[in-house]
Design an enzyme around this catalytic site. Structure first.
Site, PDB file in Angstrom:
ATOM      1  N   ASN A   1      97.248  75.429  32.263  1.00  0.00           N
ATOM      2  CA  ASN A   1      96.702  75.720  30.937  1.00  0.00           C
ATOM      3  C   ASN A   1      95.652  76.819  31.091  1.00  0.00           C
ATOM      4  O   ASN A   1      94.561  76.576  31.585  1.00  0.00           O
ATOM      5  CB  ASN A   1      96.072  74.432  30.374  1.00  0.00           C
ATOM      6  CG  ASN A   1      95.343  74.663  29.062  1.00  0.00           C
ATOM      7  OD1 ASN A   1      95.513  75.710  28.419  1.00  0.00           O
ATOM      8  ND2 ASN A   1      94.529  73.700  28.662  1.00  0.00           N
TER       9      ASN A   1
ATOM     10  N   LYS B   1      94.068  78.374  28.826  1.00  0.00           N
ATOM     11  CA  LYS B   1      93.065  78.342  27.740  1.00  0.00           C
ATOM     12  C   LYS B   1      92.841  79.755  27.185  1.00  0.00           C
ATOM     13  O   LYS B   1      93.780  80.545  27.155  1.00  0.00           O
ATOM     14  CB  LYS B   1      91.763  77.716  28.238  1.00  0.00           C
ATOM     15  CG  LYS B   1      91.999  76.388  28.948  1.00  0.00           C
ATOM     16  CD  LYS B   1      90.745  75.598  29.143  1.00  0.00           C
ATOM     17  CE  LYS B   1      91.046  74.381  29.985  1.00  0.00           C
ATOM     18  NZ  LYS B   1      89.945  73.460  30.086  1.00  0.00           N
TER      19      LYS B   1
ATOM     20  N   HIS C   1      95.070  68.571  23.155  1.00  0.00           N
ATOM     21  CA  HIS C   1      94.086  68.771  24.228  1.00  0.00           C
ATOM     22  C   HIS C   1      92.713  68.348  23.706  1.00  0.00           C
ATOM     23  O   HIS C   1      92.407  68.558  22.518  1.00  0.00           O
ATOM     24  CB  HIS C   1      94.083  70.245  24.650  1.00  0.00           C
ATOM     25  CG  HIS C   1      93.317  70.475  25.911  1.00  0.00           C
ATOM     26  ND1 HIS C   1      91.947  70.522  25.931  1.00  0.00           N
ATOM     27  CD2 HIS C   1      93.722  70.632  27.192  1.00  0.00           C
ATOM     28  CE1 HIS C   1      91.543  70.712  27.186  1.00  0.00           C
ATOM     29  NE2 HIS C   1      92.592  70.778  27.963  1.00  0.00           N
TER      30      HIS C   1
ATOM     31  N   GLU D   1      89.932  69.649  23.909  1.00  0.00           N
ATOM     32  CA  GLU D   1      89.156  70.735  23.288  1.00  0.00           C
ATOM     33  C   GLU D   1      89.599  70.953  21.841  1.00  0.00           C
ATOM     34  O   GLU D   1      88.796  71.306  20.981  1.00  0.00           O
ATOM     35  CB  GLU D   1      89.308  72.019  24.130  1.00  0.00           C
ATOM     36  CG  GLU D   1      88.537  71.894  25.444  1.00  0.00           C
ATOM     37  CD  GLU D   1      89.101  72.705  26.599  1.00  0.00           C
ATOM     38  OE1 GLU D   1      89.938  73.596  26.382  1.00  0.00           O
ATOM     39  OE2 GLU D   1      88.692  72.423  27.749  1.00  0.00           O
TER      40      GLU D   1
ATOM     41  N   GLU E   1      94.002  63.097  30.606  1.00  0.00           N
ATOM     42  CA  GLU E   1      92.905  63.979  30.965  1.00  0.00           C
ATOM     43  C   GLU E   1      91.585  63.334  30.559  1.00  0.00           C
ATOM     44  O   GLU E   1      91.170  63.450  29.392  1.00  0.00           O
ATOM     45  CB  GLU E   1      93.055  65.320  30.241  1.00  0.00           C
ATOM     46  CG  GLU E   1      94.335  66.041  30.550  1.00  0.00           C
ATOM     47  CD  GLU E   1      94.186  67.545  30.386  1.00  0.00           C
ATOM     48  OE1 GLU E   1      94.387  68.261  31.369  1.00  0.00           O
ATOM     49  OE2 GLU E   1      93.824  67.997  29.282  1.00  0.00           O
TER      50      GLU E   1
ATOM     51  N   GLY F   1      87.018  70.567  33.470  1.00  0.00           N
ATOM     52  CA  GLY F   1      86.154  71.720  33.681  1.00  0.00           C
ATOM     53  C   GLY F   1      84.772  71.366  34.205  1.00  0.00           C
ATOM     54  O   GLY F   1      83.866  72.196  34.179  1.00  0.00           O
TER      55      GLY F   1
ATOM     56  N   SER G   1      89.867  68.843  36.558  1.00  0.00           N
ATOM     57  CA  SER G   1      89.351  69.368  37.830  1.00  0.00           C
ATOM     58  C   SER G   1      90.290  69.122  39.006  1.00  0.00           C
ATOM     59  O   SER G   1      89.843  68.852  40.116  1.00  0.00           O
ATOM     60  CB  SER G   1      87.951  68.825  38.103  1.00  0.00           C
ATOM     61  OG  SER G   1      87.070  69.221  37.074  1.00  0.00           O
TER      62      SER G   1
ATOM     63  N   GLY H   1      93.714  73.311  34.593  1.00  0.00           N
ATOM     64  CA  GLY H   1      92.985  74.327  33.837  1.00  0.00           C
ATOM     65  C   GLY H   1      92.523  75.437  34.770  1.00  0.00           C
ATOM     66  O   GLY H   1      93.296  76.315  35.161  1.00  0.00           O
TER      67      GLY H   1
HETATM   68  C1  PEP Z   1      92.511  71.158  31.154  1.00  0.00           C
HETATM   69  O1  PEP Z   1      91.797  71.758  30.378  1.00  0.00           O
HETATM   70  O2  PEP Z   1      93.624  70.749  30.772  1.00  0.00           O
HETATM   71  C2  PEP Z   1      92.023  70.940  32.510  1.00  0.00           C
HETATM   72  C3  PEP Z   1      92.565  69.981  33.206  1.00  0.00           C
HETATM   73  O3  PEP Z   1      91.020  71.763  32.939  1.00  0.00           O
HETATM   74  P1  PEP Z   1      90.354  71.799  34.413  1.00  0.00           P
HETATM   75  O4  PEP Z   1      91.492  71.708  35.403  1.00  0.00           O
HETATM   76  O5  PEP Z   1      89.656  73.115  34.482  1.00  0.00           O
HETATM   77  O6  PEP Z   1      89.458  70.631  34.505  1.00  0.00           O
END
Ligand code: PEP
Length: 252
Positions: free
Chosen positions: A9, A11, A98, A100, A170, A176, A215, A236
């Site tokens: 992703n 973003k 998601h 966000e 998630e 993040g 992460s 991400g």
């Molecule tokens: C995401 O936004 O789907 C995600 C998993 O981000 P990150 O890997 O940066 O934590």
């Protein structure tokens, strides 16, 4: 059949030029991949046409996803992009719900169900994200929260449609932040999600792919992906660096 999947992703990152280059690198580095992992990338809307062309030219091993779609079919919805448009441009998947989007754009379970229905009728597979916030985990409500996200959206689908859905767990506190759920925490929740899905779709629960996101990086992917109910990752930050993304894909 449950598929092993690693989805990136992006973003709201990269210029179009950078995105095209990243897609070329990922295509090239996955050419000889033989571990049966389905690789997906989800660039921003503006990149989809160009990246789609790159992926086709490179042999079509990497699949295209969008990060969101409209909850309506077509018409006077300024600024929105329909699921059918995404399918037209070469997407096979779309990320829906998601955290966000839920948090910054107020997407509710009701909206998310409409988006999933639009995606499915356009022939896209939704990657449906669920996950609890930090205070919800700390107050031991994480199972309840995730169950509600599933029952209020996925329970409303027909079995045939549900078979096309991918679920991404998630935990919001891990996105993040550099904090990853431990592999045991991930496995515990993934097994629970599978049981909840089984409550409505007993014949499908075993076949649904459930991805972990939060992460995930080359140093922890292997341990997380080794768990029985973890079928891959939604990545991400680490999906923006071709070598890291490939290392995660190769962690299976
Ligand atoms: C995401 O936004 O789907 C995600 C998993 O981000 P990150 O890997 O940066 O934590």
């Amino acid at each position: 059949m449950r598929k092993k999947i690693v989805a990136g992703n992006w973003k709201m990152n990269t210029s179009v030029e950078e995105g095209i280059l990243l897609a070329k690198q990922i295509s090239f580095l996955t050419k000889d991949l033989e571990n049966g992992v389905e690789v997906i990338i989800a660039p921003p809307f503006t990149h989809l046409a160009g990246v789609s062309q790159v992926l086709k030219n490179e042999g079509g091993k990497v699949h295209l996803s969008a990060q969101n779609c409209a909850d309506q079919l077509s018409g006077a919805y300024t600024g929105e992009v329909s699921a059918k448009m995404l399918e037209d441009v070469g997407c096979k998947y779309v990320i829906i719900g998601h955290s966000e989007r839920r948090e910054y754009y107020g997407e509710t379970n009701e909206t998310l169900l409409k988006k999933i229905e639009q995606a499915l009728s356009a022939g896209l597979s939704p990657i449906f994200c669920v996950g609890e916030k930090l205070d919800e985990r700390e107050s031991n409500r994480h199972f309840e929260v995730v169950a509600e996200q599933i029952t209020e959206v996925l329970y409303k689908l027909k079995g045939f449609d549900m078979s096309k859905v991918i679920v991404a767990y998630e935990p919001v506190w891990a996105i993040g932040t550099g904090k990853t759920a431990s592999s045991d925490q991930a496995e515990e929740m993934h097994a629970y999600i599978r049981r909840v899905i089984g409550g409505k779709f007993p014949a499908l629960a075993d076949d649904i792919s459930i991805l972990y996101g939060g992460s995930c990086k080359p140093s922890n992917a292997q341990e997380i992906f080794a768990k029985e109910n973890v079928d891959g990752g939604l990545i991400g930050g680490a999906s923006l660096v071709a070598q890291d993304f490939i290392a995660i894909i190769k962690s299976f």
